[in-house]
Design a protein around this motif. Structure first.
Motif, PDB file in Angstrom:
ATOM      1  N   LEU A   1       0.836  -1.205   0.000  1.00 40.44           N
ATOM      2  CA  LEU A   1       0.000   0.000   0.000  1.00 40.44           C
ATOM      3  C   LEU A   1       0.869   1.253   0.000  1.00 40.44           C
ATOM      4  O   LEU A   1       0.537   2.261  -0.652  1.00 40.44           O
ATOM      5  CB  LEU A   1      -0.927   0.006   1.222  1.00 40.44           C
ATOM      6  CG  LEU A   1      -2.098  -0.977   1.177  1.00 40.44           C
ATOM      7  CD1 LEU A   1      -2.791  -1.052   2.537  1.00 40.44           C
ATOM      8  CD2 LEU A   1      -3.100  -0.575   0.094  1.00 40.44           C
ATOM      9  N   GLN A   2       2.006   1.181   0.708  1.00 37.71           N
ATOM     10  CA  GLN A   2       2.897   2.343   0.774  1.00 37.71           C
ATOM     11  C   GLN A   2       3.590   2.599  -0.568  1.00 37.71           C
ATOM     12  O   GLN A   2       3.971   3.730  -0.858  1.00 37.71           O
ATOM     13  CB  GLN A   2       3.934   2.150   1.880  1.00 37.71           C
ATOM     14  CG  GLN A   2       3.348   2.215   3.278  1.00 37.71           C
ATOM     15  CD  GLN A   2       4.393   1.883   4.330  1.00 37.71           C
ATOM     16  OE1 GLN A   2       4.618   0.724   4.668  1.00 37.71           O
ATOM     17  NE2 GLN A   2       5.058   2.903   4.839  1.00 37.71           N
ATOM     18  N   ILE A   3       3.765   1.562  -1.358  1.00 40.39           N
ATOM     19  CA  ILE A   3       4.287   1.759  -2.715  1.00 40.39           C
ATOM     20  C   ILE A   3       3.165   2.239  -3.629  1.00 40.39           C
ATOM     21  O   ILE A   3       3.337   3.157  -4.440  1.00 40.39           O
ATOM     22  CB  ILE A   3       4.906   0.449  -3.266  1.00 40.39           C
ATOM     23  CG1 ILE A   3       6.107   0.023  -2.420  1.00 40.39           C
ATOM     24  CG2 ILE A   3       5.337   0.641  -4.721  1.00 40.39           C
ATOM     25  CD1 ILE A   3       6.742  -1.300  -2.860  1.00 40.39           C
TER      26      ILE A   3
ATOM     27  N   SER B   1       0.583   4.074  -3.071  1.00 42.93           N
ATOM     28  CA  SER B   1       0.271   5.505  -2.993  1.00 42.93           C
ATOM     29  C   SER B   1       1.384   6.359  -3.588  1.00 42.93           C
ATOM     30  O   SER B   1       1.127   7.466  -4.075  1.00 42.93           O
ATOM     31  CB  SER B   1      -0.049   5.926  -1.554  1.00 42.93           C
ATOM     32  OG  SER B   1       1.033   5.701  -0.685  1.00 42.93           O
ATOM     33  N   VAL B   2       2.613   5.842  -3.559  1.00 41.38           N
ATOM     34  CA  VAL B   2       3.702   6.582  -4.214  1.00 41.38           C
ATOM     35  C   VAL B   2       3.498   6.560  -5.734  1.00 41.38           C
ATOM     36  O   VAL B   2       3.682   7.577  -6.413  1.00 41.38           O
ATOM     37  CB  VAL B   2       5.082   5.993  -3.831  1.00 41.38           C
ATOM     38  CG1 VAL B   2       6.191   6.615  -4.667  1.00 41.38           C
ATOM     39  CG2 VAL B   2       5.352   6.216  -2.346  1.00 41.38           C
TER      40      VAL B   2
ATOM     41  N   VAL C   1      -3.760   9.751   3.099  1.00 42.17           N
ATOM     42  CA  VAL C   1      -2.952   8.685   2.506  1.00 42.17           C
ATOM     43  C   VAL C   1      -2.353   7.815   3.612  1.00 42.17           C
ATOM     44  O   VAL C   1      -2.449   6.581   3.582  1.00 42.17           O
ATOM     45  CB  VAL C   1      -1.827   9.274   1.628  1.00 42.17           C
ATOM     46  CG1 VAL C   1      -0.846   8.189   1.191  1.00 42.17           C
ATOM     47  CG2 VAL C   1      -2.417   9.984   0.409  1.00 42.17           C
TER      48      VAL C   1
ATOM     49  N   ASN D   1      -3.182   3.905   4.309  1.00 44.35           N
ATOM     50  CA  ASN D   1      -2.046   2.973   4.247  1.00 44.35           C
ATOM     51  C   ASN D   1      -1.898   2.207   5.559  1.00 44.35           C
ATOM     52  O   ASN D   1      -1.574   1.011   5.554  1.00 44.35           O
ATOM     53  CB  ASN D   1      -0.747   3.733   3.942  1.00 44.35           C
ATOM     54  CG  ASN D   1      -0.606   4.085   2.471  1.00 44.35           C
ATOM     55  OD1 ASN D   1      -1.380   3.619   1.640  1.00 44.35           O
ATOM     56  ND2 ASN D   1       0.374   4.919   2.147  1.00 44.35           N
TER      57      ASN D   1
ATOM     58  N   VAL E   1       7.619  12.785   2.726  1.00 46.81           N
ATOM     59  CA  VAL E   1       6.566  11.763   2.825  1.00 46.81           C
ATOM     60  C   VAL E   1       6.982  10.411   2.250  1.00 46.81           C
ATOM     61  O   VAL E   1       6.430   9.380   2.627  1.00 46.81           O
ATOM     62  CB  VAL E   1       5.248  12.213   2.144  1.00 46.81           C
ATOM     63  CG1 VAL E   1       4.469  13.158   3.053  1.00 46.81           C
ATOM     64  CG2 VAL E   1       5.495  12.817   0.778  1.00 46.81           C
ATOM     65  N   VAL E   2       7.932  10.406   1.320  1.00 50.98           N
ATOM     66  CA  VAL E   2       8.366   9.139   0.727  1.00 50.98           C
ATOM     67  C   VAL E   2       9.787   8.846   1.209  1.00 50.98           C
ATOM     68  O   VAL E   2      10.701   9.636   0.971  1.00 50.98           O
ATOM     69  CB  VAL E   2       8.323   9.185  -0.819  1.00 50.98           C
ATOM     70  CG1 VAL E   2       8.747   7.833  -1.396  1.00 50.98           C
ATOM     71  CG2 VAL E   2       6.931   9.558  -1.312  1.00 50.98           C
TER      72      VAL E   2
ATOM     73  N   LEU F   1       8.968   4.101   0.242  1.00 51.98           N
ATOM     74  CA  LEU F   1       7.632   3.859   0.782  1.00 51.98           C
ATOM     75  C   LEU F   1       7.005   5.151   1.296  1.00 51.98           C
ATOM     76  O   LEU F   1       7.669   5.979   1.906  1.00 51.98           O
ATOM     77  CB  LEU F   1       7.682   2.848   1.934  1.00 51.98           C
ATOM     78  CG  LEU F   1       8.246   1.458   1.665  1.00 51.98           C
ATOM     79  CD1 LEU F   1       8.034   0.555   2.881  1.00 51.98           C
ATOM     80  CD2 LEU F   1       7.605   0.829   0.437  1.00 51.98           C
ATOM     81  N   ASP F   2       5.701   5.277   1.069  1.00 54.44           N
ATOM     82  CA  ASP F   2       4.930   6.431   1.542  1.00 54.44           C
ATOM     83  C   ASP F   2       4.682   6.293   3.042  1.00 54.44           C
ATOM     84  O   ASP F   2       4.970   5.252   3.651  1.00 54.44           O
ATOM     85  CB  ASP F   2       3.592   6.484   0.784  1.00 54.44           C
ATOM     86  CG  ASP F   2       3.078   7.907   0.594  1.00 54.44           C
ATOM     87  OD1 ASP F   2       3.284   8.749   1.489  1.00 54.44           O
ATOM     88  OD2 ASP F   2       2.453   8.159  -0.456  1.00 54.44           O
ATOM     89  N   VAL F   3       4.114   7.323   3.618  1.00 58.40           N
ATOM     90  CA  VAL F   3       3.844   7.339   5.057  1.00 58.40           C
ATOM     91  C   VAL F   3       2.651   6.436   5.379  1.00 58.40           C
ATOM     92  O   VAL F   3       1.731   6.288   4.581  1.00 58.40           O
ATOM     93  CB  VAL F   3       3.553   8.785   5.515  1.00 58.40           C
ATOM     94  CG1 VAL F   3       3.195   8.830   6.992  1.00 58.40           C
ATOM     95  CG2 VAL F   3       4.755   9.676   5.236  1.00 58.40           C
ATOM     96  N   LYS F   4       2.678   5.821   6.541  1.00 54.80           N
ATOM     97  CA  LYS F   4       1.524   5.096   7.080  1.00 54.80           C
ATOM     98  C   LYS F   4       1.351   5.503   8.534  1.00 54.80           C
ATOM     99  O   LYS F   4       2.329   5.782   9.224  1.00 54.80           O
ATOM    100  CB  LYS F   4       1.730   3.587   6.993  1.00 54.80           C
ATOM    101  CG  LYS F   4       2.861   3.060   7.868  1.00 54.80           C
ATOM    102  CD  LYS F   4       2.923   1.550   7.830  1.00 54.80           C
ATOM    103  CE  LYS F   4       4.219   1.001   8.418  1.00 54.80           C
ATOM    104  NZ  LYS F   4       4.368   1.196   9.857  1.00 54.80           N
TER     105      LYS F   4
END
Lengths: 266, 258
Positions: free
Chosen positions: A182-184, A186-187, B175, B179, B224-225, B231-234
């Motif tokens: 999921l974290q990839i 959204s990127v 987001v 996540n 944020v990445v 990886l994006d934030v969770k």
């Protein structure tokens, strides 16, 4: 006939193992005429029943399979952006270069992350990088023509968003991997939005529109995005079908994602 | 008490809401659906008439009013209710943005197009969750999260800088929230629906960041990445609620979400 369904019909294991390269089949098609649009390719293949549709197979519907498909898509994106940055096709010194350097860095990180997630290069779950042909047998020139580079970048990012989404349920039994995916995901969506905006489009997908300047061959990336029925709720009720479709992204099945990626795999 | 949104100014409508919640809380109690004050799932005493619901929805806490305060609940329905709360916030914010007196003069044409789209999308998300939860909750009359009240303090809705900075915070938080919540969902259909929404939130976040600083990598910035993993934030619900509570004027709790 729905192009996507048609392409998906090719994406089964038997066809993947059949002889003959996709490049050959495309070569045959290109002989039909220089002005052939790429949209014709999926249809054209309908007469070439023994063609292997790219040398990747649909991955199993489990967490390992989800990561394997993701890795293949990330290999594609990583190589595409590195080639783009090295080719000189991206205007230097401004926004575009900053954008693609950032995207390239992320895709490279994703490849490394997913290889590690699969247990490293020595793991039985590891999958090799396929050989990519981003010109699709000479039909596209993304590394000589910036609008084409941008258009394919959009197609790859929007595909990535849809493909990861389609794998989420395959990861439900592996919470840590699901979270990472999921974290990839959204990127990829952040990337897609920015690339679309560089092309003068909205950052979100309206109906199944691929946007001006996008080759018709990429329509499979957008088919199904026009959905306005979410668990029985009609998302077009309040503000119309465009806003309704924009407010939700739709998944791609494994077969659909493999078929789209397969277009660019030799 | 964890995951409690601190109430801010209690104005007239909120007083009414609190009265309503108190009344509905008593009603819930009288139906025997809930015992309040449970500290864990094992202590939840479900009445006989809810046995079938337990088998259908699993042991746990449904959303609803407990001790006079609405709790988001546990499990999938708790996560969906949590998402509904966040979408209420986003929808309310953009409704105010596009209806502000200076909207057409304080924002560029591009800003306006983006902000109107975001207004549409977030209102659709809110109404989707309201409809979906009404259908999924065994007793929506008492278990559907009520309309929340919001308070933006000194935020100037006629300031491009204020509005875009707040939009960025809300979208990035959205987001991170989805996540972080994905792993809490057990129903694949719900997980997919959350996935369909989170990528649109990420597209929003990117666009807002791009409006604020177009000539940059901020659309997917290093803030944020993660620069190593990509990886994006969770964030967990407790972290998200702590952030969002700055805007939320209606008391609710999330005692059974991590």
């Amino acid at each position: 006939m729905n192009i996507l369904k048609f392409i998906a019909s090719f994406a089964n294991e038997d066809l993947m193992q059949s002889q003959g390269s996709r490049r050959d089949s495309l070569g045959k098609i290109s002989q039909l005429g220089k002005n052939l649009t790429l949209a014709s390719i999926p249809f054209g293949l309908s007469s070439l029943t023994n063609v292997a549709y790219g040398k990747i197979k649909p991955t199993p519907s489990n967490p390992i399979g989800a990561l394997q498909l993701a890795l293949t898509l990330e290999y594609l994106e990583k190589e595409y952006y590195i080639m783009g940055l090295e080719s000189g096709v991206i205007p230097t010194g401004g926004r575009d270069e900053k954008v693609f350097m950032q995207i390239s860095a992320h895709e490279t990180d994703h490849v490394t992350f997913l290889i590690n997630g699969l247990g490293g290069v020595g793991s039985p779950n590891f999958v090799e990088k396929p050989t990519f042909d981003f010109t699709v047998g000479g039909a596209f020139h993304p590394f000589n023509d910036y609008p084409t580079f941008l258009a394919l970048a959009q197609a790859f990012e929007d595909t990535g968003v849809r493909a990861y989404k389609g794998q989420a349920t395959n990861l439900i039994s592996a919470p840590d991997l699901l979270t990472a995916a999921l974290q990839i995901h959204s990127v990829e969506a952040r990337h897609a939005s920015e690339v679309r905006r560089l092309r003068g489009l909205k950052g979100w997908i309206t109906l199944n529109q691929r946007g001006a300047g996008m080759p018709e061959a990429t329509q499979a990336v957008y088919n199904g995005e026009e959905n306005t029925n979410q668990a029985g709720y009609n998302t077009s009720t309040l503000f119309g079908v465009e806003a309704g479709s924009e407010s939700y992204d739709e998944p791609l099945t494994t077969d659909q994602a493999v078929a789209i990626a397969g277009l660019f795999i030799v | 008490m964890k995951n409690v949104v601190q109430i801010k100014e209690v104005n007239s409508p909120i007083k009414n809401r609190r009265e309503f919640l108190k009344i509905s809380g008593l009603t819930v109690l009288s139906t025997g659906l809930f015992l309040t004050g449970c500290s864990n799932d094992n202590e939840l005493g479900l009445a006989n008439n809810t046995n079938s619901l337990t088998s259908k929805y699993g042991q746990g806490h449904f959303p609803g009013t407990k001790d006079g305060v609405f709790d988001l609940g546990a499990g999938d329905l708790g996560v969906l209710t949590y998402a509904y709360a966040l979408e209420q916030l986003e929808a309310d914010f953009y409704t105010r943005v596009v209806n502000a007196s200076g909207f057409t003069s304080n924002f560029t044409a591009e800003d306006q197009q983006v902000l109107v789209d975001l207004y549409h999308h977030e209102v659709i998300h809110r109404e989707f969750f309201k409809t979906a939860l009404t259908g999924a909750l065994p007793n929506p009359k008492h278990q559907l999260l009520p309309h929340l009240e919001f308070n933006y303090g000194s935020l100037n809705f006629n300031s491009r800088t204020d509005v875009l900075a707040t939009a960025k915070a809300l979208e990035d938080t959205g987001v991170a929230a989805y996540n972080g919540a994905g792993r809490l969902i057990t129903n694949p259909d719900y997980l997919l629906l959350a996935g369909k929404i989170v990528s649109v939130e990420a597209r929003h976040a990117s666009a807002i960041r791009s409006l604020i600083n177009p000539n940059s990598k901020d659309f997917a910035g290093d803030d944020v990445v993660d620069t190593t993993t990509g990886l994006d934030v969770k964030k967990n619900p407790s972290e998200v609620i702590a952030i969002a509570s700055g805007f939320i004027a209606t008391t609710f709790t999330a005692l059974y979400l991590p």
